[in-house]
Write a protein that holds these residues in place. Structure first.
Motif, PDB file in Angstrom:
ATOM      1  N   GLU A  27     -61.429   2.373  12.260  1.00 31.95           N
ATOM      2  CA  GLU A  27     -62.385   2.316  11.159  1.00 31.95           C
ATOM      3  C   GLU A  27     -62.649   0.905  10.653  1.00 31.95           C
ATOM      4  OE1 GLU A  27     -60.374   4.914   8.524  1.00 31.95           O
ATOM      5  OE2 GLU A  27     -61.048   6.739   9.504  1.00 31.95           O
ATOM      6  N   ARG A  28     -61.716  -0.027  10.892  1.00 36.20           N
ATOM      7  CA  ARG A  28     -61.928  -1.380  10.414  1.00 36.20           C
ATOM      8  C   ARG A  28     -62.615  -2.225  11.482  1.00 36.20           C
ATOM      9  NH1 ARG A  28     -57.218  -3.631   6.493  1.00 36.20           N
ATOM     10  NH2 ARG A  28     -56.977  -1.793   5.209  1.00 36.20           N
ATOM     11  N   PRO A  29     -63.276  -3.324  11.060  1.00 38.08           N
ATOM     12  CA  PRO A  29     -63.882  -4.229  12.043  1.00 38.08           C
ATOM     13  C   PRO A  29     -62.813  -4.748  12.993  1.00 38.08           C
ATOM     14  CG  PRO A  29     -64.610  -4.761   9.809  1.00 38.08           C
ATOM     15  CD  PRO A  29     -63.512  -3.759   9.678  1.00 38.08           C
ATOM     16  N   CYS A  30     -63.156  -4.881  14.258  1.00 35.00           N
ATOM     17  CA  CYS A  30     -62.205  -5.368  15.249  1.00 35.00           C
ATOM     18  C   CYS A  30     -62.155  -6.893  15.212  1.00 35.00           C
ATOM     19  CB  CYS A  30     -62.605  -4.888  16.641  1.00 35.00           C
ATOM     20  SG  CYS A  30     -61.475  -5.431  17.937  1.00 35.00           S
ATOM     21  N   VAL A  31     -60.952  -7.444  15.139  1.00 34.64           N
ATOM     22  CA  VAL A  31     -60.760  -8.891  15.158  1.00 34.64           C
ATOM     23  C   VAL A  31     -59.860  -9.219  16.342  1.00 34.64           C
ATOM     24  CG1 VAL A  31     -59.814 -10.884  13.944  1.00 34.64           C
ATOM     25  CG2 VAL A  31     -60.983  -9.078  12.652  1.00 34.64           C
ATOM     26  N   ASN A  32     -60.352 -10.040  17.233  1.00 37.80           N
ATOM     27  CA  ASN A  32     -59.555 -10.486  18.368  1.00 37.80           C
ATOM     28  C   ASN A  32     -58.825 -11.769  17.969  1.00 37.80           C
ATOM     29  OD1 ASN A  32     -60.403  -8.416  20.117  1.00 37.80           O
ATOM     30  ND2 ASN A  32     -62.250  -9.561  20.650  1.00 37.80           N
ATOM     31  N   TYR A  33     -57.513 -11.757  18.108  1.00 39.70           N
ATOM     32  CA  TYR A  33     -56.749 -12.924  17.673  1.00 39.70           C
ATOM     33  C   TYR A  33     -55.910 -13.482  18.810  1.00 39.70           C
ATOM     34  CZ  TYR A  33     -52.378 -10.215  17.486  1.00 39.70           C
ATOM     35  OH  TYR A  33     -51.275  -9.470  17.813  1.00 39.70           O
ATOM     36  N   LYS A  34     -55.583 -14.755  18.646  1.00 36.64           N
ATOM     37  CA  LYS A  34     -54.687 -15.446  19.563  1.00 36.64           C
ATOM     38  C   LYS A  34     -53.579 -16.057  18.734  1.00 36.64           C
ATOM     39  CE  LYS A  34     -54.835 -18.666  23.459  1.00 36.64           C
ATOM     40  NZ  LYS A  34     -55.733 -19.514  24.286  1.00 36.64           N
ATOM     41  N   CYS A  35     -52.351 -16.010  19.215  1.00 41.03           N
ATOM     42  CA  CYS A  35     -51.218 -16.543  18.452  1.00 41.03           C
ATOM     43  C   CYS A  35     -50.287 -17.286  19.397  1.00 41.03           C
ATOM     44  CB  CYS A  35     -50.473 -15.420  17.732  1.00 41.03           C
ATOM     45  SG  CYS A  35     -49.096 -15.994  16.725  1.00 41.03           S
ATOM     46  N   GLY A  36     -50.000 -18.532  19.067  1.00 43.15           N
ATOM     47  CA  GLY A  36     -49.142 -19.344  19.916  1.00 43.15           C
ATOM     48  C   GLY A  36     -47.701 -19.400  19.464  1.00 43.15           C
ATOM     49  N   GLY A  50     -56.875  -2.995  13.052  1.00 46.20           N
ATOM     50  CA  GLY A  50     -58.148  -3.480  13.581  1.00 46.20           C
ATOM     51  C   GLY A  50     -58.059  -4.794  14.317  1.00 46.20           C
ATOM     52  N   TRP A  51     -56.869  -5.391  14.396  1.00 40.67           N
ATOM     53  CA  TRP A  51     -56.712  -6.676  15.067  1.00 40.67           C
ATOM     54  C   TRP A  51     -56.102  -6.456  16.448  1.00 40.67           C
ATOM     55  CZ3 TRP A  51     -56.311 -11.831  12.287  1.00 40.67           C
ATOM     56  CH2 TRP A  51     -57.025 -11.798  11.083  1.00 40.67           C
ATOM     57  N   THR A  52     -56.649  -7.152  17.438  1.00 39.83           N
ATOM     58  CA  THR A  52     -56.208  -7.008  18.816  1.00 39.83           C
ATOM     59  C   THR A  52     -55.887  -8.369  19.406  1.00 39.83           C
ATOM     60  OG1 THR A  52     -57.634  -5.063  19.082  1.00 39.83           O
ATOM     61  CG2 THR A  52     -56.815  -6.126  21.096  1.00 39.83           C
ATOM     62  N   GLU A  53     -54.727  -8.483  20.025  1.00 37.95           N
ATOM     63  CA  GLU A  53     -54.311  -9.763  20.613  1.00 37.95           C
ATOM     64  C   GLU A  53     -55.000  -9.980  21.952  1.00 37.95           C
ATOM     65  OE1 GLU A  53     -50.222 -12.288  21.562  1.00 37.95           O
ATOM     66  OE2 GLU A  53     -50.117 -10.121  21.201  1.00 37.95           O
ATOM     67  N   LYS A  55     -55.060 -12.636  25.394  1.00 35.33           N
ATOM     68  CA  LYS A  55     -54.181 -13.530  26.139  1.00 35.33           C
ATOM     69  C   LYS A  55     -54.976 -14.603  26.860  1.00 35.33           C
ATOM     70  CE  LYS A  55     -50.347 -11.178  25.287  1.00 35.33           C
ATOM     71  NZ  LYS A  55     -49.216 -11.732  24.525  1.00 35.33           N
ATOM     72  N   GLU A  56     -54.292 -15.680  27.152  1.00 34.76           N
ATOM     73  CA  GLU A  56     -54.807 -16.766  27.969  1.00 34.76           C
ATOM     74  C   GLU A  56     -56.208 -17.197  27.533  1.00 34.76           C
ATOM     75  OE1 GLU A  56     -52.752 -18.220  29.877  1.00 34.76           O
ATOM     76  OE2 GLU A  56     -51.189 -16.706  29.654  1.00 34.76           O
ATOM     77  N   GLU A  57     -57.200 -16.988  28.394  1.00 37.24           N
ATOM     78  CA  GLU A  57     -58.549 -17.493  28.135  1.00 37.24           C
ATOM     79  C   GLU A  57     -59.463 -16.469  27.476  1.00 37.24           C
ATOM     80  OE1 GLU A  57     -59.144 -20.671  28.565  1.00 37.24           O
ATOM     81  OE2 GLU A  57     -57.079 -20.841  29.289  1.00 37.24           O
ATOM     82  N   GLY A  58     -58.911 -15.386  26.958  1.00 37.03           N
ATOM     83  CA  GLY A  58     -59.747 -14.382  26.319  1.00 37.03           C
ATOM     84  C   GLY A  58     -60.440 -14.920  25.077  1.00 37.03           C
ATOM     85  N   GLU A  59     -61.605 -14.357  24.750  1.00 37.53           N
ATOM     86  CA  GLU A  59     -62.357 -14.802  23.577  1.00 37.53           C
ATOM     87  C   GLU A  59     -61.670 -14.299  22.307  1.00 37.53           C
ATOM     88  OE1 GLU A  59     -66.448 -13.805  23.709  1.00 37.53           O
ATOM     89  OE2 GLU A  59     -66.823 -14.851  25.604  1.00 37.53           O
ATOM     90  N   TRP A  60     -61.563 -15.190  21.314  1.00 37.36           N
ATOM     91  CA  TRP A  60     -60.869 -14.842  20.079  1.00 37.36           C
ATOM     92  C   TRP A  60     -61.718 -15.182  18.859  1.00 37.36           C
ATOM     93  CZ3 TRP A  60     -60.347 -19.466  17.519  1.00 37.36           C
ATOM     94  CH2 TRP A  60     -60.265 -20.618  18.305  1.00 37.36           C
ATOM     95  N   ASP A  61     -61.443 -14.442  17.790  1.00 34.65           N
ATOM     96  CA  ASP A  61     -62.093 -14.691  16.504  1.00 34.65           C
ATOM     97  C   ASP A  61     -61.176 -15.469  15.567  1.00 34.65           C
ATOM     98  OD1 ASP A  61     -64.330 -12.824  17.152  1.00 34.65           O
ATOM     99  OD2 ASP A  61     -62.736 -11.324  17.020  1.00 34.65           O
ATOM    100  N   PHE A  62     -59.881 -15.335  15.775  1.00 39.29           N
ATOM    101  CA  PHE A  62     -58.879 -15.922  14.880  1.00 39.29           C
ATOM    102  C   PHE A  62     -57.761 -16.485  15.749  1.00 39.29           C
ATOM    103  CE2 PHE A  62     -54.949 -15.746  12.483  1.00 39.29           C
ATOM    104  CZ  PHE A  62     -55.304 -16.212  11.224  1.00 39.29           C
TER     105      PHE A  62
END
Length: 439
Positions: A27-36, A50-53, A55-62
């Motif tokens: 139900e929430r907006p999807c946010v693609n994140y990357k974390c090092g 709503g947040w999805t990790e 990997k590597e070269e994937g496109e991220w929002d956060f």
């Protein structure tokens, strides 16, 4: 300490059932994140609905990156309007020890020139400091004027107490003489470290005979205009050994860093070496007075604001960036607060269950303020445990009286060490998204 696994330390989102988390994610907006990083922030991001990790070269929002990633990739990364990243490009202007002092000294001179000595005196909150080897001769002159004083040497870009030592004799720092003593090859060697020599606070405020400092979280979402938030929670870090100036070589006496203290022979991991800042505030209020402690915490607020203003014109502002700073504040026995340093990557690794839960709260509310889900109006004075303390000018409480509004204090909206009823506040503030129940 190794990463705390979610199964052991339960994050605040962990009280949801699996089904509830899955419904939230739908139900929430999807946010693609990357974390090092592999610590508490990874747990918080993974459990955020709503947040999805990626990997590597994937496109991220956060992107919650480390400073090494920022240095290597920021200038080569295209970021769309909504994208956010957890550092400003030249964050080191405040977080490298030598740059911090350089900017504070320049800001103090500016205030003296523009507003007079009284206003400049409001910046008298950092110990006398010299950068070595560049200011070695200036340091020696001051050293000789204050014979017998204790000084502390710190590498400008290291953390966790690494490379720090105390000294009282010039022979102990012969390796940091002025640049002229070095060959051109040495000057160009990237491995030659700069240090700062700083007057040691010889009269720290002690509790049960032990030295401590404060770790406080300040978040900046914009430098132009300056918009800064102060978190209500934090902690005091205690040394494991009673304070004494008779032995300046004992790091367990003088360095409060948890990374140092946990290696002490008699360190008790069950007890740890921290107080929550609420506990410290209650202790100080009982021992002194409410008025005295209010004055102390206003002076601490002054440190936050003045230090941020000192770098406002040199930080490269970027709408994609925010910063979570870890401020280290030391109190002396006159209850004067001193700024020791500012950390761009404050430790997010937990030393206990209580510490883990506190850091989860800080990080969850940091994400609320960043607001990738676009739920805020932009007019909020409080978000969870964060109080807005500066928004292109001081921010006052709704109940601030005329004596507060007419005072010279820089901010009056903060509640450092006060009750953090963040869960109730968030429930009242956030309106549900269409088809979504309140958090």
């Amino acid at each position: 300490m190794t990463k705390m696994k979610t199964s052991g330390f339960k994050c605040l989102y962990g009280n949801q059932t699996k089904g509830e988390r899955e419904r939230d994610r739908e139900e929430r907006p999807c946010v693609n994140y990357k974390c090092g990083l592999l610590n508490t922030i990874q747990d918080v991001l993974r459990q955020r609905p709503g947040w999805t990790e990626v990997k590597e070269e994937g496109e991220w929002d956060f992107n919650w990156c480390d400073v090494a990633w920022l240095r290597e990739n920021f200038d080569n990364t295209y970021m769309e309007e909504h994208v956010r990243i957890c550092h400003f490009r030249n964050h080191y202007e405040l977080t490298r020890k030598n740059f911090m002092v350089k900017n504070l000294k320049r800001y103090r001179k500016h205030l003296e020139r523009e507003a007079g000595r009284g206003e400049a005196a409001r910046c008298d909150f950092f110990p006398q400091t010299f950068e070595l080897p560049g200011e070695y001769h200036l340091f020696v002159e001051e050293f000789k004027r204050s014979a017998g004083s204790t000084w502390i040497m710190k590498p400008v870009a290291r953390s966790q107490g690494k490379g720090i030592f105390l000294f009282r004799k010039l022979k102990d720092i012969t390796d940091w003489k002025k640049d002229g003593t070095r060959s051109e090859e040495q000057k160009n060697d990237v491995h030659v470290e700069s240090y700062v020599a700083q007057r040691y606070i010889e009269n720290p405020y002690l509790i049960s005979g032990r030295k401590f400092d404060l770790r406080v979280y300040v978040m900046v979402t914009s430098y132009i205009p300056l918009k800064a938030w102060l978190y209500r929670d934090g902690f005091a870090r205690f040394s494991n050994t009673r304070f004494s100036l008779s032995s300046i070589d004992d790091q367990y006496v003088h360095l409060t860093n948890v990374a140092v203290q946990k290696t002490a022979p008699d360190y008790d991991p069950e007890k740890g070496c921290k107080w929550q800042i609420q506990q410290l505030r209650r202790y100080l209020t009982a021992k002194h007075s409410r008025e005295t402690v209010e004055t102390l915490f206003k002076e601490i607020d002054n440190i936050f604001i003045r230090s941020l203003l000192s770098v406002q014109k040199v930080i490269i502002n970027d709408k994609h960036c925010f910063e979570l700073y870890g401020y280290d504040i030391l109190l002396d026995d006159c209850l004067k607060p001193w700024l020791i340093e500012v950390n761009a990557s404050p430790s997010l690794t937990a030393s206990s269950q209580e510490d883990y839960e506190m850091k989860c709260r800080v990080l969850e509310d940091t994400l609320h303020v960043v607001d990738m889900e676009a739920r805020l109006t932009g007019r909020e004075k409080r978000v969870g445990g964060y109080d807005l303390m500066w928004n292109d000018g001081p921010v006052y409480r709704e109940d601030a009286g005329p004596e507060t509004l007419s005072s010279s204090c820089f901010t009056a909206n903060t509640h450092l060490g006060c009750v953090n009823d963040r869960k109730r506040q968030l429930q009242q503030m956030f309106k549900p998204l269409p088809g979504h129940k309140r958090i």
